[in-house]
Design a protein around this motif. Structure first.
Motif, PDB file in Angstrom:
ATOM      1  N   ALA A  55      11.774 -22.088 -21.325  1.00 48.60           N
ATOM      2  CA  ALA A  55      12.684 -22.238 -21.034  1.00 48.60           C
ATOM      3  C   ALA A  55      14.101 -22.130 -22.616  1.00 48.60           C
ATOM      4  O   ALA A  55      14.749 -22.035 -22.174  1.00 48.60           O
ATOM      5  N   ARG A  56      12.970 -21.974 -23.082  1.00 45.33           N
ATOM      6  CA  ARG A  56      13.115 -22.147 -24.614  1.00 45.33           C
ATOM      7  C   ARG A  56      14.035 -21.558 -25.329  1.00 45.33           C
ATOM      8  O   ARG A  56      15.155 -21.297 -25.936  1.00 45.33           O
ATOM      9  N   PRO A  58      15.641 -18.517 -24.001  1.00 45.04           N
ATOM     10  CA  PRO A  58      16.898 -17.997 -23.497  1.00 45.04           C
ATOM     11  C   PRO A  58      17.506 -18.714 -23.667  1.00 45.04           C
ATOM     12  O   PRO A  58      19.102 -18.493 -24.619  1.00 45.04           O
ATOM     13  N   ALA A  59      16.836 -20.300 -24.196  1.00 45.77           N
ATOM     14  CA  ALA A  59      18.485 -21.117 -24.278  1.00 45.77           C
ATOM     15  C   ALA A  59      18.625 -20.962 -25.606  1.00 45.77           C
ATOM     16  O   ALA A  59      20.487 -21.006 -26.472  1.00 45.77           O
ATOM     17  N   LEU A  60      17.928 -20.851 -26.453  1.00 44.54           N
ATOM     18  CA  LEU A  60      17.975 -20.322 -28.102  1.00 44.54           C
ATOM     19  C   LEU A  60      18.680 -19.768 -28.356  1.00 44.54           C
ATOM     20  O   LEU A  60      19.833 -19.347 -28.985  1.00 44.54           O
ATOM     21  N   LEU A  61      18.415 -18.251 -27.888  1.00 42.53           N
ATOM     22  CA  LEU A  61      18.776 -16.571 -27.975  1.00 42.53           C
ATOM     23  C   LEU A  61      20.610 -16.844 -27.417  1.00 42.53           C
ATOM     24  O   LEU A  61      21.595 -16.593 -28.538  1.00 42.53           O
ATOM     25  N   GLY A  62      20.599 -17.480 -26.497  1.00 42.67           N
ATOM     26  CA  GLY A  62      21.932 -17.533 -25.784  1.00 42.67           C
ATOM     27  C   GLY A  62      22.697 -18.855 -27.256  1.00 42.67           C
ATOM     28  O   GLY A  62      23.659 -18.637 -27.076  1.00 42.67           O
ATOM     29  N   ARG A  63      22.713 -19.504 -27.365  1.00 42.37           N
ATOM     30  CA  ARG A  63      23.378 -20.081 -28.467  1.00 42.37           C
ATOM     31  C   ARG A  63      23.254 -19.373 -29.760  1.00 42.37           C
ATOM     32  O   ARG A  63      24.643 -19.574 -30.376  1.00 42.37           O
ATOM     33  N   LEU A  64      22.811 -18.550 -29.971  1.00 41.42           N
ATOM     34  CA  LEU A  64      22.439 -17.401 -31.322  1.00 41.42           C
ATOM     35  C   LEU A  64      23.962 -16.915 -31.447  1.00 41.42           C
ATOM     36  O   LEU A  64      24.393 -16.261 -32.096  1.00 41.42           O
ATOM     37  N   ALA A  76      11.279 -10.717 -32.141  1.00 38.76           N
ATOM     38  CA  ALA A  76      10.398 -10.129 -33.288  1.00 38.76           C
ATOM     39  C   ALA A  76       8.877 -11.449 -33.166  1.00 38.76           C
ATOM     40  O   ALA A  76       8.244 -11.900 -33.816  1.00 38.76           O
ATOM     41  N   CYS A  77       8.624 -11.227 -31.845  1.00 37.79           N
ATOM     42  CA  CYS A  77       7.698 -12.521 -31.199  1.00 37.79           C
ATOM     43  C   CYS A  77       6.833 -11.523 -30.864  1.00 37.79           C
ATOM     44  O   CYS A  77       7.747 -11.979 -29.235  1.00 37.79           O
ATOM     45  N   ASN A  78       5.270 -11.992 -30.484  1.00 38.74           N
ATOM     46  CA  ASN A  78       4.505 -11.377 -29.283  1.00 38.74           C
ATOM     47  C   ASN A  78       4.513 -12.130 -28.115  1.00 38.74           C
ATOM     48  O   ASN A  78       4.913 -11.345 -27.150  1.00 38.74           O
ATOM     49  N   THR A  79       4.587 -13.436 -28.540  1.00 39.66           N
ATOM     50  CA  THR A  79       4.252 -14.800 -27.845  1.00 39.66           C
ATOM     51  C   THR A  79       5.487 -14.659 -26.746  1.00 39.66           C
ATOM     52  O   THR A  79       5.330 -14.490 -25.397  1.00 39.66           O
ATOM     53  N   ALA A  80       6.604 -14.385 -27.429  1.00 42.01           N
ATOM     54  CA  ALA A  80       8.188 -15.037 -26.673  1.00 42.01           C
ATOM     55  C   ALA A  80       8.226 -13.814 -26.155  1.00 42.01           C
ATOM     56  O   ALA A  80       8.743 -13.798 -24.623  1.00 42.01           O
ATOM     57  N   SER A  81       8.231 -12.389 -26.432  1.00 43.83           N
ATOM     58  CA  SER A  81       8.174 -11.054 -25.651  1.00 43.83           C
ATOM     59  C   SER A  81       7.731 -11.331 -24.740  1.00 43.83           C
ATOM     60  O   SER A  81       7.726 -10.998 -23.644  1.00 43.83           O
ATOM     61  N   VAL A  88      14.892 -13.076 -21.493  1.00 49.09           N
ATOM     62  CA  VAL A  88      16.365 -13.362 -21.993  1.00 49.09           C
ATOM     63  C   VAL A  88      17.225 -12.406 -21.892  1.00 49.09           C
ATOM     64  O   VAL A  88      18.594 -12.382 -22.068  1.00 49.09           O
ATOM     65  N   ARG A  89      16.491 -11.515 -21.452  1.00 49.10           N
ATOM     66  CA  ARG A  89      17.445  -9.931 -20.679  1.00 49.10           C
ATOM     67  C   ARG A  89      18.984 -10.290 -19.258  1.00 49.10           C
ATOM     68  O   ARG A  89      19.426  -9.779 -19.834  1.00 49.10           O
ATOM     69  N   ALA A  90      17.906 -11.000 -18.605  1.00 50.18           N
ATOM     70  CA  ALA A  90      18.684 -11.785 -17.849  1.00 50.18           C
ATOM     71  C   ALA A  90      19.917 -12.728 -18.597  1.00 50.18           C
ATOM     72  O   ALA A  90      20.790 -12.829 -17.394  1.00 50.18           O
TER      73      ALA A  90
END
Length: 267
Positions: A55-56, A58-64, A76-81, A88-90
């Motif tokens: 949840a966290r 994609p929301a942050l990357l959208g803002r960035l 650049a994070c294995n856990t998030a990837s 995120v891609r969606a």
């Protein structure tokens, strides 16, 4: 889609681990404008639940992306990837590059056919790790261990603090003490923080072993995806963005400057 020369590459991590991905990417494309974003308010990711991360991130990357208009984003994070890459891609309309554990090169390089995967607790338990092992290292014994303390060690190193060598010893012991661990000759650094403390891990190893991570491969992927795009004629200072700026983040300024990140912003 037309890309402006000053459109940056966005790197995203929970903390400073993604600098191990930024460094080879910057070497490959020296004049690339850089925005490096760290979710310091959510750090560390490795002890969070899959639902929180999914949840966290994609929301942050959208803002960035809305703020900085990058040409490409790198998780650049294995856990998030391993947990949030598809989400995120969606959510984004730009290319997104993920970071996956370097299991394939470890399996290729291992002479003893025993290798370890050292990551966060969240990463090493992902089914994706099992799939990579089955695909690339079916004839190998794969050991896995999660170390939250090693993530903290990397952050402390970049803040210039004195390091406790026992942290690296304990992290390796989590692999070496498993059945077959005495034959382990390769270790996958499956957290982007861990290449930052590779020297400490090598010093803690009871016998020579190799360490592999995905930084160079990701740099090649970024170069491929942007190969026909224009870049500035000279390098410009990069921007570091943190979701919370406090004394610990302030202590990172000299290390960030060493990676070309001379400005620090809050998100």
């Amino acid at each position: 889609m037309t890309v402006a020369p000053d459109a940056p590459i966005l790197f995203f991590d929970s903390g400073v681990g993604g600098l191990s991905i930024l460094a080879p990417a910057r070497a490959a494309i020296p004049t690339a404008p850089i925005v490096y974003a760290a979710d310091s308010a959510g750090f560390p990711y490795g002890t969070k639940s899959e639902a929180e991360i999914a949840a966290r991130v994609p929301a942050l990357l959208g803002r960035l992306v809305e703020r900085y208009r990058p040409r490409l984003a790198v998780i650049a994070c294995n856990t998030a990837s391993t947990i949030a890459l598809q989400h995120v891609r969606a959510a984004l309309d730009i290319p997104v590059v993920g970071t996956v554990p370097a299991i394939k090169p470890a399996a290729l390089l291992s002479k003893s056919r025993v290798f370890g995967v050292l990551g966060t607790d969240a990463t090493v338990r992902q089914p994706y790790v099992d799939r990579l092992a089955a695909e690339h290292g079916a004839d190998c014994i794969m050991l896995r261990h999660g170390s939250a303390a090693l993530v903290q060690l990397a952050e402390a190193k970049l803040r210039g603090e004195t390091l406790d060598p026992q942290v690296a010893r304990d992290a390796l012991a989590g692999l070496l003490d498993q059945p077959g661990g005495d034959r382990m000759d390769m270790v996958v650094l499956a957290c982007t923080h861990f290449p930052l403390v590779e020297r400490e891990l090598a010093a803690a190893a009871p016998h020579p072993m190799g360490f592999v991570h995905g930084g160079e491969g990701i740099a090649r992927r970024i170069a491929f995806l942007t190969k026909d795009q224009p870049w500035p004629t000279k390098a410009t200072p990069g921007v570091a963005v943190f979701t919370r700026v406090d004394a610990k983040v302030d202590a990172l300024r000299p290390a960030l400057a060493g990676y070309g990140l001379e400005r620090l912003n809050a998100l």
